[in-house]
Write a protein that holds these residues in place. Structure first.
Motif, PDB file in Angstrom:
ATOM      1  N   VAL A  63       5.331  23.711  47.187  1.00 43.13           N
ATOM      2  CA  VAL A  63       5.470  22.467  47.954  1.00 43.13           C
ATOM      3  C   VAL A  63       5.990  22.771  49.360  1.00 43.13           C
ATOM      4  CG1 VAL A  63       6.763  20.293  48.094  1.00 43.13           C
ATOM      5  CG2 VAL A  63       5.807  21.025  45.907  1.00 43.13           C
ATOM      6  N   ILE A  67       4.357  23.233  54.371  1.00 42.73           N
ATOM      7  CA  ILE A  67       5.078  22.455  55.384  1.00 42.73           C
ATOM      8  C   ILE A  67       5.652  23.361  56.467  1.00 42.73           C
ATOM      9  CG2 ILE A  67       6.984  20.831  55.764  1.00 42.73           C
ATOM     10  CD1 ILE A  67       4.606  19.700  54.109  1.00 42.73           C
ATOM     11  N   GLN A  92      11.518  15.873  43.099  1.00 44.19           N
ATOM     12  CA  GLN A  92      10.503  15.900  42.059  1.00 44.19           C
ATOM     13  C   GLN A  92      11.026  15.474  40.688  1.00 44.19           C
ATOM     14  OE1 GLN A  92       9.175  20.021  42.453  1.00 44.19           O
ATOM     15  NE2 GLN A  92       7.258  19.305  43.345  1.00 44.19           N
ATOM     16  N   LYS A 128       8.923  15.462  55.816  1.00 47.85           N
ATOM     17  CA  LYS A 128       7.496  15.585  55.470  1.00 47.85           C
ATOM     18  C   LYS A 128       7.295  15.682  53.964  1.00 47.85           C
ATOM     19  CE  LYS A 128       6.258  17.863  59.783  1.00 47.85           C
ATOM     20  NZ  LYS A 128       5.838  19.127  60.410  1.00 47.85           N
ATOM     21  N   ILE A 129       8.111  16.476  53.302  1.00 51.31           N
ATOM     22  CA  ILE A 129       7.978  16.642  51.852  1.00 51.31           C
ATOM     23  C   ILE A 129       8.308  15.336  51.137  1.00 51.31           C
ATOM     24  CG2 ILE A 129       8.975  17.790  49.832  1.00 51.31           C
ATOM     25  CD1 ILE A 129       9.217  20.321  51.585  1.00 51.31           C
ATOM     26  N   GLN A 131       7.882  12.326  52.140  1.00 49.30           N
ATOM     27  CA  GLN A 131       6.755  11.399  52.268  1.00 49.30           C
ATOM     28  C   GLN A 131       5.644  11.736  51.282  1.00 49.30           C
ATOM     29  OE1 GLN A 131       5.914  11.795  56.474  1.00 49.30           O
ATOM     30  NE2 GLN A 131       7.027   9.924  56.947  1.00 49.30           N
ATOM     31  N   GLN A 132       5.477  13.008  50.974  1.00 47.59           N
ATOM     32  CA  GLN A 132       4.449  13.430  50.022  1.00 47.59           C
ATOM     33  C   GLN A 132       4.866  13.156  48.580  1.00 47.59           C
ATOM     34  OE1 GLN A 132       3.817  17.584  50.723  1.00 47.59           O
ATOM     35  NE2 GLN A 132       2.652  17.252  52.597  1.00 47.59           N
ATOM     36  N   ILE A 133       6.098  13.510  48.254  1.00 47.81           N
ATOM     37  CA  ILE A 133       6.554  13.416  46.870  1.00 47.81           C
ATOM     38  C   ILE A 133       6.943  11.990  46.496  1.00 47.81           C
ATOM     39  CG2 ILE A 133       8.343  14.153  45.228  1.00 47.81           C
ATOM     40  CD1 ILE A 133       8.407  16.831  46.664  1.00 47.81           C
ATOM     41  N   PRO A 135       6.576   8.654  48.388  1.00 48.62           N
ATOM     42  CA  PRO A 135       6.287   7.681  49.445  1.00 48.62           C
ATOM     43  C   PRO A 135       7.050   6.389  49.163  1.00 48.62           C
ATOM     44  CG  PRO A 135       4.346   8.099  48.088  1.00 48.62           C
ATOM     45  CD  PRO A 135       5.427   9.007  47.606  1.00 48.62           C
TER      46      PRO A 135
END
Length: 159
Positions: A63, A67, A92, A128-129, A131-133, A135
């Motif tokens: 992950v 990035i 996570q 950034k992470i 927002q991916q994991i 939202p």
């Protein structure tokens, strides 16, 4: 300092030492806790985080690596790398803690344990992470309603 913050800091310190020794033995763990001397609740929380990070290390690194463009995970500062790993694990797998809390805690730990730029670096990567994991609106977090556009902004964009 709260118990969870202390637990997170202890977990980062353990992960740092663990990387230097590259093995995870009961003797290593006992030696760490002899030096660290944490309350039982702090140690319990830290050990839960440590086990989680070590169990999911490959997944966590997968992950982080995309990035931190142009860097392999091994090239990151040891402290920063382990702060990121811990925060990604929490994002996570620890859904009861809101993402902004996890990210803020990681930033504060980076400021405390890392170098001069660690706080900013960790902030940028985890933003950034996160927002991916997670939202907005996922995993129990309340979605924020869209902000109303201000009339001034509309006028400025029309000009």
């Amino acid at each position: 300092m709260g118990k969870r913050r202390e637990g997170r800091e202890a977990a980062v310190q353990f992960l740092f030492a663990h990387e230097l020794h590259s093995e995870h033995t009961l003797e290593e763990q006992d030696a760490f806790w002899t030096i660290h001397n944490a309350k039982t609740s702090v140690r319990t929380y830290a050990e839960t985080l440590i086990r989680g990070v070590l169990a999911h290390l490959t997944e966590i690194d997968a992950v982080i690596e995309p990035i931190v463009q142009n860097f392999r995970i091994e090239r990151l500062a040891n402290v920063d790398r382990n702060i990121l790993r811990l925060a990604v694990y929490e994002l996570q797998h620890v859904s009861e803690v809101p993402a902004p809390v996890i990210i803020n805690e990681a930033i504060e730990i980076a400021k405390n344990l890392g170098g001069n730029e660690s706080g900013s670096f960790v902030n940028g990567v985890l933003h950034k992470i996160g927002q991916q994991i997670r939202p907005r609106g996922s995993r129990g977090e309340k979605a924020q309603p869209p902000a109303a556009e201000a009339p001034v902004a509309e006028e400025a964009s029309a000009a």
